[in-house]
Design an enzyme around this catalytic site. Structure first.
Site, PDB file in Angstrom:
ATOM      1  CG  ASN A  34       8.024   3.422   3.655  1.00  0.00           C
ATOM      2  OD1 ASN A  34       7.651   4.209   4.510  1.00  0.00           O
ATOM      3  ND2 ASN A  34       7.316   3.156   2.571  1.00  0.00           N
TER       4      ASN A  34
ATOM      5  NE  ARG B   3      -1.379   2.577   2.844  1.00  0.00           N
ATOM      6  CZ  ARG B   3      -0.970   3.748   3.344  1.00  0.00           C
ATOM      7  NH1 ARG B   3      -0.951   4.834   2.574  1.00  0.00           N
ATOM      8  NH2 ARG B   3      -0.546   3.835   4.594  1.00  0.00           N
ATOM      9  CG  ASP B   4       3.520   4.188   2.916  1.00  0.00           C
ATOM     10  OD1 ASP B   4       3.132   5.202   2.334  1.00  0.00           O
ATOM     11  OD2 ASP B   4       4.479   4.190   3.714  1.00  0.00           O
TER      12      ASP B   4
ATOM     13  CG  HIS C 239       9.747   7.753   5.268  1.00  0.00           C
ATOM     14  ND1 HIS C 239       9.303   7.940   3.979  1.00  0.00           N
ATOM     15  CD2 HIS C 239       8.691   7.243   5.942  1.00  0.00           C
ATOM     16  CE1 HIS C 239       8.035   7.559   3.883  1.00  0.00           C
ATOM     17  NE2 HIS C 239       7.644   7.147   5.074  1.00  0.00           N
TER      18      HIS C 239
ATOM     19  CG  HIS D 136       5.628   4.634   8.795  1.00  0.00           C
ATOM     20  ND1 HIS D 136       4.752   3.785   8.153  1.00  0.00           N
ATOM     21  CD2 HIS D 136       6.283   5.295   7.805  1.00  0.00           C
ATOM     22  CE1 HIS D 136       4.863   3.937   6.848  1.00  0.00           C
ATOM     23  NE2 HIS D 136       5.800   4.846   6.611  1.00  0.00           N
TER      24      HIS D 136
ATOM     25  CB  CYS E  92       4.823  11.039   1.413  1.00  0.00           C
ATOM     26  SG  CYS E  92       3.247  11.899   1.441  1.00  0.00           S
TER      27      CYS E  92
END
Length: 311
Positions: free
Chosen positions: A261, A26-27, A221, A219, A252
């Site tokens: 990520n 997804r992300d 990065h 989460h 993003c």
């Protein structure tokens, strides 16, 4: 060839087990130039589950005009065993998205709010107050419908327009998500500006606001190369849930300074070296990352995958 495992040096003040929320499907995919068909997305999720991951983001119920990479998430869910022991959370930005997700049979939903005003306007199409109220309404409705709900906070550590973010603002936003029924709060270092001390300060603020450490996920990065250092800082504070993405895929689409990520394999390598169990096969993740890069036509940035696959 099987990877050489890192030598283990355990520490009594760290968790003995960690759960990984795999976000590549997804992300990770939502920021890619190439849109993968449903069959390939399902194959990715199947491979990830076979590798031992128990929480795998399956997609999002957003407008395909806004995020075409997530079109047909309903079809993705239709191809999964939603009654299995694996959780397949989907992002639901509004009530329509929630209704569609429930109709598709989901058992796990995620809501998303921004800590900063600038990002709320750029990404969510409204003020912090308006978009937060909307997401809290969705979280309450999802909880009432019997779904397990995860809350994402974005721009927790820094914002490309506003700069550093006050940890107390993060704690207030996190508290509102918990009060709305979210079982887990994922702290998003959206543009990768966090450092270990900053992570500690934010976690202290959340715990001070009455949020148990077991409800908090991180989460990260890797924009400034601090992702694993930030994970270690969170481990020392007792955090045992982390988001990661196969191969380090992601970023993003609404914040141009956001890089990929944290790679799942990089996270696993460090955790194995610390004697922390995840139940995930690092060799399998390296192979999945190579395969995923081939599907997307790009080289993925995971250092661990490169090292494993070059043996």
């Amino acid at each position: 060839m099987t990877a050489q495992l890192p030598q283990q040096f355990t520490s009594s003040n760290l968790p003995t087990e960690v759960s990984v929320c795999e976000v590549s499907a997804r992300d990770g995919l939502q920021s890619q130039a190439r849109t993968l068909p449903v069959s390939t997305r399902l194959e990715l999720i199947r491979r990830l589950s076979d590798a031992g991951l128990k929480t795998i983001e399956a997609g999002s119920f957003v407008s395909p005009r806004t995020v075409p990479q997530m079109a047909d998430t309903r079809s993705v869910l239709a191809g999964l065993d939603l009654d299995s022991e694996i959780a397949f959370p989907v992002l639901v930005p509004n009530r329509r998205g929630l209704d569609d997700a429930v109709a598709a049979g989901t058992k796990d939903a995620s809501v998303f709010i921004s800590v900063t005003e600038s990002f709320a306007q750029a990404n969510l199409g409204g003020s912090v107050q308006h978009t937060t109220d909307r997401s809290l309404e969705v979280a309450r409705a999802a909880t009432a419908a019997g779904l397990r709900v995860r809350g994402y906070l974005s721009m927790v550590f820094g914002d490309p327009w506003e700069g550093a973010v006050d940890p107390d603002r993060v704690a207030t936003a996190a508290r509102s998500l918990v009060d709305a029924g979210c079982l887990t709060i994922s702290l998003g270092d959206t543009i990768g500006t966090a450092t270990p001390g900053h992570v500690t300060a934010v976690l202290d603020s959340l715990v001070g606001a009455g949020i148990p450490i077991y409800r908090i996920a991180l989460h990260t990065h890797n924009t400034y190369g601090q992702a694993l250092a930030n994970v270690y800082s969170a481990l020392q504070a007792g955090v045992s849930q982390f988001d990661a993405s196969a191969g380090g895929i992601g970023g993003c689409p609404f914040a141009r300074t956001a890089s990929g990520n944290l790679a799942t394999e990089d996270l696993l390598w460090m955790l194995q070296g610390l004697g922390i169990s995840t139940g995930v096969d690092i060799d399998a993740l390296a192979s999945i990352s190579q395969w995923l890069g081939e599907q997307l036509g790009i080289a993925l940035p995971s250092a661990t995958s490169s090292a494993i696959l070059s043996r």
